[in-house]
Every structure is written in structure tokens, then in C-alpha cells.
Design an enzyme around this catalytic site. Structure first.
Site, PDB file in Angstrom:
ATOM      1  CB  SER A 114     -33.434  24.639 -27.684  1.00 38.85           C
ATOM      2  OG  SER A 114     -32.173  24.004 -27.690  1.00 38.85           O
ATOM      3  CG  HIS A 164     -35.930  16.455 -17.930  1.00 36.42           C
ATOM      4  ND1 HIS A 164     -37.200  16.102 -18.350  1.00 36.42           N
ATOM      5  CD2 HIS A 164     -35.163  16.525 -19.052  1.00 36.42           C
ATOM      6  CE1 HIS A 164     -37.194  15.957 -19.666  1.00 36.42           C
ATOM      7  NE2 HIS A 164     -35.979  16.208 -20.114  1.00 36.42           N
ATOM      8  CG  HIS A 219     -39.351  22.485 -25.230  1.00 32.87           C
ATOM      9  ND1 HIS A 219     -40.254  22.946 -26.174  1.00 32.87           N
ATOM     10  CD2 HIS A 219     -38.155  22.386 -25.868  1.00 32.87           C
ATOM     11  CE1 HIS A 219     -39.627  23.109 -27.326  1.00 32.87           C
ATOM     12  NE2 HIS A 219     -38.363  22.781 -27.169  1.00 32.87           N
ATOM     13  CG  ASN A 229     -36.407  26.037 -30.250  1.00 34.44           C
ATOM     14  OD1 ASN A 229     -36.705  26.789 -31.175  1.00 34.44           O
ATOM     15  ND2 ASN A 229     -35.357  25.251 -30.301  1.00 34.44           N
ATOM     16  CG  HIS A 272     -51.679  28.320 -20.870  1.00 35.03           C
ATOM     17  ND1 HIS A 272     -51.522  28.174 -22.230  1.00 35.03           N
ATOM     18  CD2 HIS A 272     -51.729  27.059 -20.372  1.00 35.03           C
ATOM     19  CE1 HIS A 272     -51.488  26.887 -22.542  1.00 35.03           C
ATOM     20  NE2 HIS A 272     -51.610  26.186 -21.427  1.00 35.03           N
ATOM     21  CG  HIS A 274     -47.035   6.968 -31.017  1.00 33.48           C
ATOM     22  ND1 HIS A 274     -46.487   8.233 -31.060  1.00 33.48           N
ATOM     23  CD2 HIS A 274     -46.471   6.359 -29.942  1.00 33.48           C
ATOM     24  CE1 HIS A 274     -45.632   8.376 -30.062  1.00 33.48           C
ATOM     25  NE2 HIS A 274     -45.608   7.255 -29.363  1.00 33.48           N
TER      26      HIS A 274
END
Length: 342
Positions: A98, A102, A112, A114, A146, A176
Site C-alpha cells: 500500500s 502527500h 493512494h 493498494n 484514469h 457523512h
């Protein structure tokens, strides 16, 4: 060809993922030109271990982490049993690489990656993916990311990307906040060649509907191994051109503050929703390595609202929502008219 794993499946996937870690670290050190990765090897009391590599305070990367782990045990965590109950009672093996980067410059996105493999008795699967989180919107950067991952998927089967792209949008979603973590990429899990490609639970999702339309693909172990190899190999080509294009763009204190504010969303997702984080903590993984994905700095601001028509506004309203980045001509026209295309 048999769908069963070869006898050397564990060694083969371990070597693939170690090589991926090495290749990415070498590539990133060359790109950064200043800082080097430091490596820390660790052992897990219950079985296995890993190698954590971190680069700090580079010319480009504020912090970059690339982890490899190979762990095994007797008792499966509940998060696995709930998904694959037939694995219960079997010794298990899991390996993965993984990465989270930053960058300092707000115009260079966080990224990111993984890729992982799991076995427990008769149960085995591959999972993985890569996703991009821009802080300032540029459609050409998004398209390059992409395109490279789409090509990597299509080398194995032309239908995979049709499911993995919307599955990524679905997975990296902050419920949320009602927004995506970034602009997506690819995501897949529980791939063992059986059934339909999409293994999620949302029957209203685009990934589910695409998977129904495609039907079963009958992929075997070698196909899925090649998928991990291709997609892992696509990373540097998907990301390095973005760095080269953005690294010399000057930024203001306010733009840096916005980057830190948006990094807060990254923290929220990883601590609240990410299955990898939950799995690692449930299986007594190495906490420092599990939380390596978090940025070194982030901030929160109550009731923040971006100025209408600003780049920050477009990031929030457009680039945190799933889009057809490659083919949407209306989106392309809008981005060109508002100086967020290239």
C-alpha cells in the site's frame, strides 16, 4: 485453465508485491530528487511481518509511505468472516503493498494505491486499486490518471474497468459528508474468478448494474495475478506527468490552507470508513504502518464555504462528485471555460 491457485501462490504474490514496493520507491526517489526512503522492518507476534518505507520532507513530497506486509494467523477477524463465512476455521494468509503520497504543493494531488492477496483454506481472492485526490482541479490530470488505469485493466479484460471505475467512486465516499474522497480511479475486492465482478452490497449502484449487464467473466488465478501486476505497473505513468506539470506552479498561503482543509476529509475517510484500516487494527497489525496513510498536517474549519466561482468552489462542487471524466463533453467545455482544464 483451473481457477485454483498454483502451489506457489503465496510466494508468487509476495514477490510481485515486494517488487512493486521496490519499483515505486525507486521511481519516487528519482522524482523527488532530494529525500530518500527510510525502511523499518517489523514482525507480527501472531505471524508474519513487513517492511515500512517512509520519505519525509522531500522537495516534492511532504510525506510518502510505501508499505509491504505478509501476515498470517489462525483466527480470522469478523470483518472477513462476515463477507466470506466459508473461510471460518481455516488458517489465513494475507499480503499487500500500500502507498499514500502527500505532496507539499497544493496543485499536486494526493494519491493512494493498494494491491493485496488473501487465502484461507478453500477461499482466496485478489483486491486492489488506486485513486487520486486533487486539491485544485485540472481535468487533464484526472484524465491521464484514469486513462493509464483503464488501459491496465483492459489488457486483462475489456469489461473490468466498466465496473472498477464506478466501484471506486462508491467505495471512496464519505457518507457523512455526501462527497467523494477524490476523483476516483479503480477499486476491486474479493476477486476469485467466480460470479459477477462486483462484490459490493449496493444493488442501486452503477458498478452493480454494469456487472449485471456484463455477466460472469470466468477469470482464473493467473488473470487476476496479471491484473494486479498491470495495475501496479501503471501507477508511475499515471502520476509522474501530473507532478512534472504542476511542481513549479507557485501557490499562496491561502491555497496551502485549503489543501490542509481538504486533507481533513482524507483523515475522516481513513479513520471512519476504510476497510483496510479497520482490518489492520482488528488483526493487531502495526499501528504506525496502518496509520501511515494519514497526512503529516491537516486542519478543520467550522462551516467553511468556498467563494462562488473559485477553483476551491469547483473542486468542492464538481471534483468531489463521480463524473465521466474521459468522455463528458459538457464537463470538458465547462473546465476549459473556467480555467480548470489544463
Amino acid at each position: 485453465m483451473s481457477k485454483e491457485p498454483p502451489k506457489n501462490s503465496r510466494e508468487k504474490t509476495k514477490n510481485l508485491l515486494l517488487k512493486l514496493q521496490d519499483n515505486i520507491c525507486k521511481g519516487l526517489e528519482n522524482i523527488d530528487g532530494k529525500a530518500k526512503f527510510t525502511e523499518e522492518s517489523w514482525l507480527r507476534e501472531e505471524g508474519g511481518g513487513g517492511k515500512s518505507r517512509v520519505l519525509k520532507n522531500g522537495s516534492i513530497f511532504e510525506q510518502a509511505g510505501v508499505n509491504f506486509s505478509e501476515v498470517h494467523g489462525k483466527e480470522l477477524p469478523q470483518s472477513i468472516i462476515s463477507q466470506r463465512p466459508e473461510a471460518k476455521g481455516h488458517k489465513w494468509f494475507a499480503t499487500g503493498t500500500s502507498m499514500v503520497l502527500h505532496p507539499k504543493n497544493p496543485f499536486i494531488p494526493t494519491v493512494h494505491l493498494n494491491y493485496r492477496y488473501f487465502e484461507a483454506g478453500p477461499v482466496w481472492w485478489f483486491g486492489g486499486g488506486a485513486d487520486l485526490t486533487p486539491y485544485y482541479p485540472y481535468l487533464t490530470d484526472v484524465r491521464n490518471f484514469h486513462k493509464e488505469h483503464c488501459n491496465a485493466c483492459e489488457k486483462v479484460n475489456k469489461n473490468l474497468h466498466k465496473v472498477f471505475k464506478p466501484w471506486c467512486d462508491e467505495y471512496f465516499f464519505l457518507k457523512h459528508r455526501n462527497e467523494s474522497r477524490g476523483i476516483g480511479g479503480i477499486f476491486y475486492d474479493y476477486q476469485d474468478g467466480s460470479g459477477r465482478i462486483y462484490k459490493g452490497n449496493n444493488k442501486e449502484s452503477k458498478a452493480y448494474k454494469e456487472s449485471i449487464n456484463i455477466g460472469e467473466l470466468n477469470l482464473n488465478w493467473n488473470n487476476l495475478f496479471s491484473l494486479a501486476e498491470n495495475c501496479g505497473g501503471a501507477f508511475l505513468d499515471s502520476y509522474q506527468p501530473i507532478i512534472e506539470k504542476r511542481v513549479n506552479q507557485n501557490y499562496t498561503k491561502e491555497q496551502r490552507e485549503f489543501q490542509l482543509y481538504r486533507r481533513g476529509r482524507y483523515v475522516e475517510f481513513n479513520l471512519v470508513w476504510d476497510r483496510g484500516t479497520i482490518f489492520g487494527l482488528q488483526t493487531n497489525g502495526r499501528t504506525e504502518s496502518i496509520l501511515m496513510s494519514l497526512p503529516p498536517l491537516a486542519r478543520w474549519e467550522y462551516g467553511y464555504k468556498a467563494k462562488k466561482g473559485s477553483r476551491e468552489d469547483y473542486l468542492t462542487k464538481i471534483f468531489t462528485k463521480p463524473q465521466d471524466w474521459q468522455n463528458d463533453k459538457i464537463l470538458e467545455k465547462f473546465c476549459k471555460e473556467n480555467n480548470i482544464f489544463d
